[in-house]
Scaffold this motif. Structure first.
Motif, short mmCIF file in Angstrom:
data_model
loop_
_atom_site.label_atom_id
_atom_site.label_comp_id
_atom_site.label_asym_id
_atom_site.label_seq_id
_atom_site.Cartn_x
_atom_site.Cartn_y
_atom_site.Cartn_z
N ASN A 1 0.70 -1.78 0.62
CA ASN A 1 0.09 0.43 -0.58
C ASN A 1 0.92 1.21 -0.16
O ASN A 1 0.74 2.32 -0.86
N ASP A 2 2.28 1.31 0.87
CA ASP A 2 2.99 2.78 0.33
C ASP A 2 3.64 2.36 -0.61
O ASP A 2 4.37 3.64 -1.22
N ASP A 3 3.90 1.15 -1.53
CA ASP A 3 4.48 1.19 -2.62
C ASP A 3 3.21 2.58 -3.86
O ASP A 3 3.68 3.43 -4.59
N LYS A 4 1.97 2.16 -3.41
CA LYS A 4 0.24 3.04 -4.36
C LYS A 4 0.82 3.64 -3.93
O LYS A 4 0.60 4.50 -4.05
N VAL A 5 1.09 4.32 -2.51
CA VAL A 5 0.89 5.80 -2.40
C VAL A 5 2.24 6.18 -2.70
O VAL A 5 1.24 7.78 -3.35
N PHE A 6 3.33 5.62 -3.00
CA PHE A 6 3.98 6.91 -3.20
C PHE A 6 4.68 6.64 -4.88
O PHE A 6 4.25 7.91 -5.35
N TYR A 7 4.33 6.14 -5.69
CA TYR A 7 3.76 6.43 -7.07
C TYR A 7 2.55 6.95 -7.77
O TYR A 7 3.10 7.94 -8.17
N THR A 8 1.91 7.07 -6.60
CA THR A 8 0.94 7.21 -6.87
C THR A 8 0.81 9.77 -7.01
O THR A 8 0.18 10.06 -7.60
N ALA A 9 2.18 9.59 -5.36
CA ALA A 9 2.25 10.91 -5.23
C ALA A 9 3.48 11.02 -6.08
O ALA A 9 2.97 11.96 -6.89
N LEU A 10 3.89 10.41 -7.16
CA LEU A 10 5.00 10.92 -7.85
C LEU A 10 3.99 10.49 -8.92
O LEU A 10 4.67 11.82 -10.05
N TYR A 11 3.48 10.39 -9.22
CA TYR A 11 2.28 10.53 -10.60
C TYR A 11 1.62 11.66 -10.68
O TYR A 11 1.50 12.60 -11.83
N HIS A 12 0.73 11.97 -9.31
CA HIS A 12 0.55 13.58 -9.40
C HIS A 12 1.45 14.61 -9.40
O HIS A 12 0.77 16.13 -10.11
N SER A 13 2.47 14.50 -9.36
CA SER A 13 3.60 15.68 -9.03
C SER A 13 3.97 15.79 -10.69
O SER A 13 4.72 16.53 -10.94
N LEU B 1 -5.98 12.12 0.58
CA LEU B 1 -4.74 13.04 0.36
C LEU B 1 -6.03 13.87 1.79
O LEU B 1 -7.70 13.95 1.66
N CYS B 2 -5.25 15.09 2.70
CA CYS B 2 -5.90 15.37 3.38
C CYS B 2 -6.46 16.36 3.32
O CYS B 2 -6.90 17.07 4.00
N GLY B 3 -5.79 17.23 1.88
CA GLY B 3 -6.27 18.81 1.80
C GLY B 3 -5.65 18.75 0.13
O GLY B 3 -5.76 17.38 -0.61
N ASN B 4 -6.41 20.20 -0.66
CA ASN B 4 -6.04 19.70 -1.75
C ASN B 4 -4.65 19.39 -2.54
O ASN B 4 -3.83 19.94 -2.37
N GLU B 5 -4.93 18.86 -3.69
CA GLU B 5 -3.87 17.80 -3.75
C GLU B 5 -2.88 19.43 -4.99
O GLU B 5 -1.44 18.60 -4.51
N ASP B 6 -3.60 20.14 -5.26
CA ASP B 6 -2.42 21.57 -5.89
C ASP B 6 -1.66 20.82 -6.74
O ASP B 6 -0.35 21.71 -6.31
N CYS B 7 -1.94 20.57 -8.18
CA CYS B 7 -0.73 20.38 -8.76
C CYS B 7 0.65 19.90 -8.45
O CYS B 7 1.48 20.14 -9.54
N GLY B 8 0.79 19.10 -7.77
CA GLY B 8 1.47 17.99 -6.88
C GLY B 8 1.99 18.34 -5.82
O GLY B 8 3.42 18.04 -5.54
N GLN B 9 1.99 19.23 -5.49
CA GLN B 9 2.95 20.20 -3.86
C GLN B 9 2.62 18.94 -2.53
O GLN B 9 3.18 18.54 -1.82
N MET B 10 1.42 18.99 -2.93
CA MET B 10 1.01 17.52 -1.61
C MET B 10 1.64 16.47 -2.13
O MET B 10 1.90 15.81 -0.75
N SER B 11 1.63 16.10 -2.85
CA SER B 11 2.24 14.77 -3.96
C SER B 11 3.68 14.88 -3.58
O SER B 11 4.33 14.27 -2.61
#
Length: 973
Positions: free
Chosen positions: A296-308, A618-628
Motif C-alpha cells: 500500500n505504501d508503494d501505491k501511495v508513493f507512485y501515485t504521489a509521484l504520478y500526481h507530481s 489526501l487530507c487537502g487539495n493536491e494542488d498540482c503536485g505539491q501535496m504529493s
C-alpha cells in the motif's frame, strides 16, 4: 496469508526494477484524492500532457474543481482538459458523451444525456480510465497522448450516438463547430472562468462514418447546417450500423484548428496510444525506484509521484507554436512552452523535486516564465492557459528560478531572469508599495498582510542570492535587507507574527483565529515561515529550547480554531495543518534546534495519517503536485525546507530502499535497515560508507551519486543531529535591518487628548520621533516616555540600534473626533471582522475597496442595527452609512437602510429610509454610501438599521448559506 503472499510477490516484482521490466504505472491509483477535498481527477493523461481526458460528474462547486468527485453517481460526459487538485474551478473543455436511443442535447439529470454509473465498473490507472454508463450499457475507455485524447466506446447494439457539448461547464465567450465529413468534426471554444480568456481548438476523428447528425444552437437543432457559431453550441452524431467499438481521436490546440490537425497522432489506434503513454509513465515514474514497508505504501508513493508529474502541462503544438500571455501566437525557440503554474503551492516541494529528477523540463519552465514576462509584463504567479489569474500571493516563480540555477540548470538568460525578478518585486500592487516604503504591509492597506509580508521576504532573499551569484552587489544589498522584512511583524510579547493597523497591533489577537490577515491560515500556521533565516527566528523566540517549546505547543495544542471557516485548513495535528501549504516545512524545523527525533516522529505520523490508498487518501487539495511531492521527499527521508539553499533536511524514511536515477547518469541509493512501522527513529546514518551525523544532506551529496543508509529503531536517539555542527543553519548575517517601532495605543482616535506610547521590538534600541510633519532622523526628538497630544496629529518614528543604524520610518495619524460621541451596537459582528471594535463605525475613517483590509465590520446572516449617541441634542440633516459588496465573497449590499432619531433615547421617529438600487448579481466589487440627506431634525440619538438579504440567493455558488453584510463609518451631520 493472501496478504503475505501478495506482499512477497510485490517485493520480487520491485527487485527487478533495475532491469526496467516493472510496469510502475500499475502501482498508480488515480482514484486517490478524488474524494474529500483532494480535488484530483481519475482520467487519462500523459506525463505533463496538454490533454487530461476524464469524466465530469459536477458542474462547478469547490469540491468539483477537477470536474469529478468520488461521491457523485452521475457522469455528464468526458472532457479533454482538467485541473489536478486546485482550489479554483476551470477547464472541462470539449465534452463528448456516448448515448443510445433518440439523441438529446440537454444535460438535464432528469431527461438529458447524463448517465448514472457505479464505482465497481470503473478502472483507473496511469494513462487509462474506463467505466460502464448504466443508462446506456456503454463501456467507455479513455487514454491520451500529450496533445490527443482517445475515446473507445463499446455500444450494446448496432445503433448509438455521440454528443459534443461546447457549452459544458463555464461561461462561453464564443464557439463554433463544423461537420467536415462523416468522420471529421472540428471547431473551437473560447471561454471565461478562472482564466479570463481561454482558447481551445479541436479536431475529432471517428473510426466509423456516422449516418446522420444534428447541430444545436441556442436550443434549436438543425440537421442540414454544417456549421454553427455562438455561445450555446452542441451537436450529436448517430450511427446506424456499429460493427465494432468506435474510436474517437480528439486533438486539441490553443492556437488554431489547423494546429490541432497537426497534433493528431495514432488516429483511431487506441491500443498504440495507450501503450505509448503507459511506457512514458514507466519512464518518468522509473526515475525513482522504491520498495516500501508494504504494498500500500508503494501505491501511495507512485501515485504521489504520478500526481507530481501531471502539471505543469505542455502548451505548444507539434510545430512549437503556442498562445502567449499577450494572447498572440508565438513559436517556442529551443524550449517547450508550458502552462498551469500553481506556484504558491509548488515552489515548496514539487518544483524542487522536478529540478532534481527532470532538469530539462525545469529549464523549459523557466524559459516559459521569461517569455511570459516579455509578453505579459510579469513573471507568472498562477498562470492558466496563457492567462494570469493573479491567484494567491508572493512572486514565487522566483524561488523556482533560483533553486534551479543553484542546481546547475542554467540554459536560460540569467540577466533577463534577474530583470524579471526585480520587476515583480518593484511593482506597487498587492501591498508592495506599502511593503517597500514601511518594511511591512499593514492590514488596513492590504488583505492577507502578514502572509504577504513574510512570503515576499523569502522571495526577496532568493532575488538577493541570485544577484549575488551574478555579481550584482547593489541588488544583493537591497534585497537581502528586504528579505528581513518579516522582523517588522514579529511581536516578542506573544511570540507570533501579527498584523498591524496604523502601526498598532491588530486586536483582539487570537493565534487560532482564521482571518484575512493570513492566507488560508491563522497565525499559528504562518508563525514558522522564515525558511531563509530560521536561526535568526530561533533567537527572536528566545533560543533553541524556547523555539522547540513553541513548536511543541503548535503540535500539541487543541485543533479548534476560531474565526472564518476555511475549507483548505485540514490535516490537523494541533494547530499544524498539513492540508495546506504554509505548514509543509514545519515538522522538519526541530532539526535546526538539535531535536531531530521529534521531526522523525511527526513526519512518519503525517505520512501514515494523511496519505493512504483510498479515494479520500489526501487530507487537502493536491494542488498540482505539491501535496504529493511532500510525500515523495518525505518517504525518501528528507525535505527541502528552504528551496535554493542546497540542503535537504532529514526526516524519517518510509521506504526500505530507493534509487534516484539522475540525469548525469549517476544513481543515489537509499537504504533503510531495520525498517518497520514501529521503527520510526534514526539511530545512525552512513553516507557513502562513512558515518554521517548531520541531520541534513546537500544537493551535491545526491547529485554526485552514492548511497545513504538509515539505521532505524523504535527508540528515539536524542543525540542524533544534536550537536551544533550537525544541525542545518539558515541565517542572514550581513546588512542586518533594524525593526520598525510600533505604537502601544489601542486606538488612533480620541476626544480631548491621548497619551502616545511608542515601543521598540528589540530591547536596547532607541526611538526618535517627530510631530511636525518632518521625517525623523538622528536629530529628531528622542523618545523617553509617553507624551500627550490634544489635536489631530501625525506622529512619525524610527528605531536606532547601538551601531547607529536606523529603521524605516513609520507614521500614524491620531484623529480627534467629536467629544462624547459613542455607539451602541444592537447586532453582533464577527470577531475577525471587528474593524478594531465598536467605535470603528464612528472613527471618521472609511473602508476602501477591499473588505480584507480590516477596516470593514462584518455581520453574517443578520440585519445590522446600532444607535449613535451624539452626547447632546443637535440639529442634523444628513445620516448615511458605507457598505461594500463583493458577491464572490458572499458579501452583499443591504436591501434597505432605515434611520430613526430620538431626543431622549426612548421614543424614535423615522428620519428616512432608502432602498437598494444596485444589482446584487454584479461581481464587480463596489463601495456605496446609503443614507438620507436634506431633512432637518433635532436629535441626540440616531438609530441606523441595514436590512440584510440574510442568505445567498439561489443563483449564487453559496446558495442557502448565510450572507454577509459589511459596514463602515456612520456619518452624521
Amino acid at each position: 496469508m493472501k496478504r503475505i503472499l501478495f506482499s512477497l510477490l510485490v517485493v520480487l516484482f520491485l527487485s527487478s526494477c533495475s532491469s526496467n521490466k516493472v510496469d510502475l504505472y500499475k502501482l498508480v491509483d488515480p482514484m486517490i484524492g478524488t474524494n474529500a477535498h483532494g480535488h484530483t481527477f481519475p482520467g487519462a493523461t500523459a506525463p505533463f500532457g496538454m490533454v487530461q481526458l476524464s469524466p465530469d460528474t459536477r458542474l462547478g462547486t469547490w469540491d468539483g474543481c477537477s470536474g469529478y468527485h468520488y461521491s457523485d453517481t452521475v457522469i455528464y460526459g468526458f472532457s479533454h482538459t482538467h485541473l489536478s487538485g486546485t482550489g479554483c474551478s476551470d477547464y472541462g473543455d470539449i465534452l463528448l458523451m456516448p448515448t443510445t436511443g433518440n439523441p438529446t442535447l440537454s444535460n438535464s439529470l432528469n431527461n438529458g444525456y447524463p448517465s448514472s454509473f457505479r464505482h465497481n465498473t470503473e478502472k483507473a490507472e496511469a494513462g487509462y480510465y474506463s467505466v460502464i454508463l448504466d443508462n446506456y450499457n456503454i463501456k467507455v475507455e479513455l487514454t491520451a497522448t500529450e496533445r490527443v485524447g482517445f475515446h473507445k466506446y463499446t455500444f450494446p447494439d448496432k445503433t448509438g450516438n455521440i454528443i459534443i457539448d461546447l457549452k459544458h461547464r463555464d461561461d462561453v465567450i464564443a464557439s463554433s463547430i463544423e461537420v467536415v465529413n462523416d468522420t471529421l468534426i472540428r471547431g473551437y471554444r473560447r471561454s471565461r472562468a478562472w482564466a479570463d480568456d481561454q482558447y481551445v481548438y479541436f479536431v475529432a476523428c471517428f473510426s466509423q462514418p456516422f449516418s446522420n447528425y444534428g447541430i444545436g444552437k441556442d436550443k434549436t437543432v438543425s440537421t442540414d447546417a454544417k456549421t454553427a457559431e455562438g455561445t450555446d453550441i452542441k451537436a450529436y452524431i448517430s450511427f446506424d450500423d456499429i460493427q465494432e467499438p468506435i474510436i474517437v481521436t480528439v486533438a486539441i490546440s490553443g492556437v488554431s484548428v489547423e494546429n490541432a490537425t497537426k497534433n493528431l497522432v495514432h488516429i483511431g489506434d487506441f491500443n498504440t496510444a495507450l501503450a505509448e503513454t503507459q511506457q512514458k509513465w514507466n519512464e518518468n515514474l522509473g526515475k525513482i525506484k522504491i520498495q516500501s514497508i508494504d504494498v500500500n505504501d508503494d501505491k501511495v508513493f507512485y501515485t504521489a509521484l504520478y500526481h507530481s508529474m501531471i502539471a505543469p502541462n505542455i502548451y505548444d503544438d507539434e510545430d512549437k507554436q503556442y498562445r502567449g500571455r499577450d494572447l498572440q501566437i508565438h513559436t517556442a525557440d529551443n524550449f517547450d512552452n508550458y502552462t498551469v503554474f500553481s506556484l504558491w503551492d509548488t515552489y515548496r516541494a514539487a518544483n524542487p523535486l522536478l529540478s532534481l529528477i527532470d532538469k530539462k523540463r525545469t529549464n523549459d519552465f523557466i524559459n516559459t516564465f521569461l517569455v511570459q514576462y516579455q509578453q505579459g509584463g510579469t513573471l507568472p504567479v498562477w498562470e492558466l492557459s496563457a492567462n494570469e489569474t493573479g491567484c494567491m500571493i508572493g512572486y514565487h516563480s522566483i524561488p523556482v528560478i533560483y533553486d534551479a540555477y543553484m542546481k546547475g540548470i542554467r540554459d536560460f538568460d540569467a540577466k533577463l531572469a534577474l530583470e524579471a525578478m526585480k520587476h515583480s518585486a518593484e511593482l506597487d500592487h498587492l501591498g508592495l508599495k506599502y511593503y517597500k516604503t514601511f518594511g511591512y504591509i499593514a492590514s488596513d492597506a492590504e488583505g492577507e498582510s502578514v502572509s504577504k509580508t513574510i512570503e515576499y521576504a523569502y522571495d526577496d532573499w532568493c532575488i538577493a542570492m541570485f544577484a549575488k551569484e551574478l555579481g550584482d552587489k547593489k541588488t544583493y544589498t537591497e534585497y537581502i535587507k528586504r528579505s528581513q522584512s518579516y522582523k517588522n511583524l514579529f511581536d516578542a510579547n506573544t511570540g507570533f507574527f501579527r498584523a498591524k493597523v496604523s502601526n498598532l497591533w491588530f486586536t483582539p489577537f487570537d493565534p487560532t483565529e482564521v482571518n484575512f490577515n493570513y492566507t488560508e491560515a491563522n497565525s499559528w500556521q504562518y508563525n514558522f515561515y522564515v525558511p531563509q533565516d530560521v536561526n535568526t527566528h530561533i533567537s527572536m523566540l528566545g533560543g533553541d529550547e524556547k523555539y522547540a517549546a513553541k513548536l511543541d505547543e503548535l503540535f500539541n495544542s487543541s485543533s479548534k480554531m476560531t474565526g472564518r471557516v476555511q475549507s483548505d485548513i485540514t490535516g490537523l495535528i494541533g494547530q499544524y495543518a498539513h492540508g495546506n501549504e504554509p505548514s509543509h516545512h514545519v515538522a522538519y524545523l526541530y532539526n535546526y534546534v538539535g531535536e531531530a527525533w521529534k521531526s522523525q516522529k511527526l513526519v512518519r505520523q503525517i505520512m501514515k495519517d494523511f496519505y493512504y490508498d483510498a479515494p479520500d487518501g489526501l487530507c487537502g487539495n493536491e494542488d498540482c503536485g505539491q501535496m504529493s511531492a511532500w510525500y515523495v521527499f518525505s518517504a525518501l527521508g528528507f525535505y527541502p525546507v528552504c528551496p535554493g539553499d542546497g540542503k535537504f533536511i532529514i526526516g524519517s524514511p518510509i521506504v526500505k530502499n530507493a534509487i534516484i536515477k539522475l540525469e548525469n547518469g549517476k544513481e543515489f541509493s537509499i537504504l533503510s535497515k531495520n525498517q518497520s512501522e514501529k521503527n520510526i527513529y534514526i539511530d545512525k546514518m552512513t553516507l557513502n560508507g562513512k558515518d554521517y551525523t548531520k541531520s541534513y544532506i546537500t544537493y551535491d551529496d545526491i547529485f554526485d551519486g552514492g548511497e545513504i543508509i538509515f539505521y532505524m529503531t523504535d527508540k528515539a536517539n536524542e543525540d542524533f543531529g544534536k550537536s551544533i555542527e550537525d544541525r542545518p543553519v539558515n541565517i542572514i548575517e550581513d546588512n542586518l535591518i533594524v525593526a520598525v517601532p510600533y505604537f502601544s495605543n489601542e486606538v488612533t482616535t480620541f476626544n480631548d487628548k491621548i497619551s502616545i506610547t511608542i515601543n521598540t521590538p528589540v530591547a536596547g534600541n532607541e526611538i526618535y520621533y517627530t510631530i511636525n510633519g518632518s521625517k525623523p532622523g538622528k536629530s529628531a526628538i528622542k523618545y523617553n516616555a509617553p507624551f500627550e497630544i490634544t489635536e489631530t496629529t501625525t506622529v512619525q518614528a524610527i528605531c536606532m540600534d547601538q551601531d547607529k543604524n536606523i529603521s524605516k520610518s513609520i507614521e500614524t495619524t491620531f484623529t480627534k473626533v467629536p467629544k462624547n460621541r459613542s455607539i451602541q451596537l444592537l447586532s453582533k459582528y464577527e470577531n475577525q471582522y471587528s474593524a478594531g471594535g465598536e467605535n470603528a463605525l464612528i472613527d471618521f475613517i472609511k473602508g476602501g475597496e477591499n473588505f480584507k483590509t480590516g477596516a470593514w465590520q462584518g455581520y453574517q446572516g443578520q440585519d445590522f442595527a446600532a444607535i449613535v449617541d451624539l452626547g447632546k441634542v443637535e440639529s442634523i440633516n444628513h445620516v448615511s452609512a458605507g457598505f461594500i459588496q463583493d458577491t464572490r465573497s458572499w458579501i452583499f449590499f443591504p436591501t434597505k437602510v432605515e434611520v430613526y432619531t430620538s431626543v431622549d433615547g426612548n421614543k424614535y421617529v423615522l428620519f428616512g429610509e432608502v432602498n437598494q438600487t444596485e444589482s446584487i448579481k454584479d461581481e464587480i466589487v463596489k463601495v456605496q454610501e446609503m443614507g438620507i440627506e436634506g431633512r432637518k431634525s433635532k436629535a441626540r440619538y440616531v438609530k441606523v438599521i441595514a436590512k440584510s438579504i440574510m442568505t445567498c440567493p439561489d443563483w449564487h455558488l453559496g446558495a442557502g448559506n448565510p450572507a454577509w453584510l459589511f459596514i463602515d463609518e456612520i456619518t452624521i451631520n
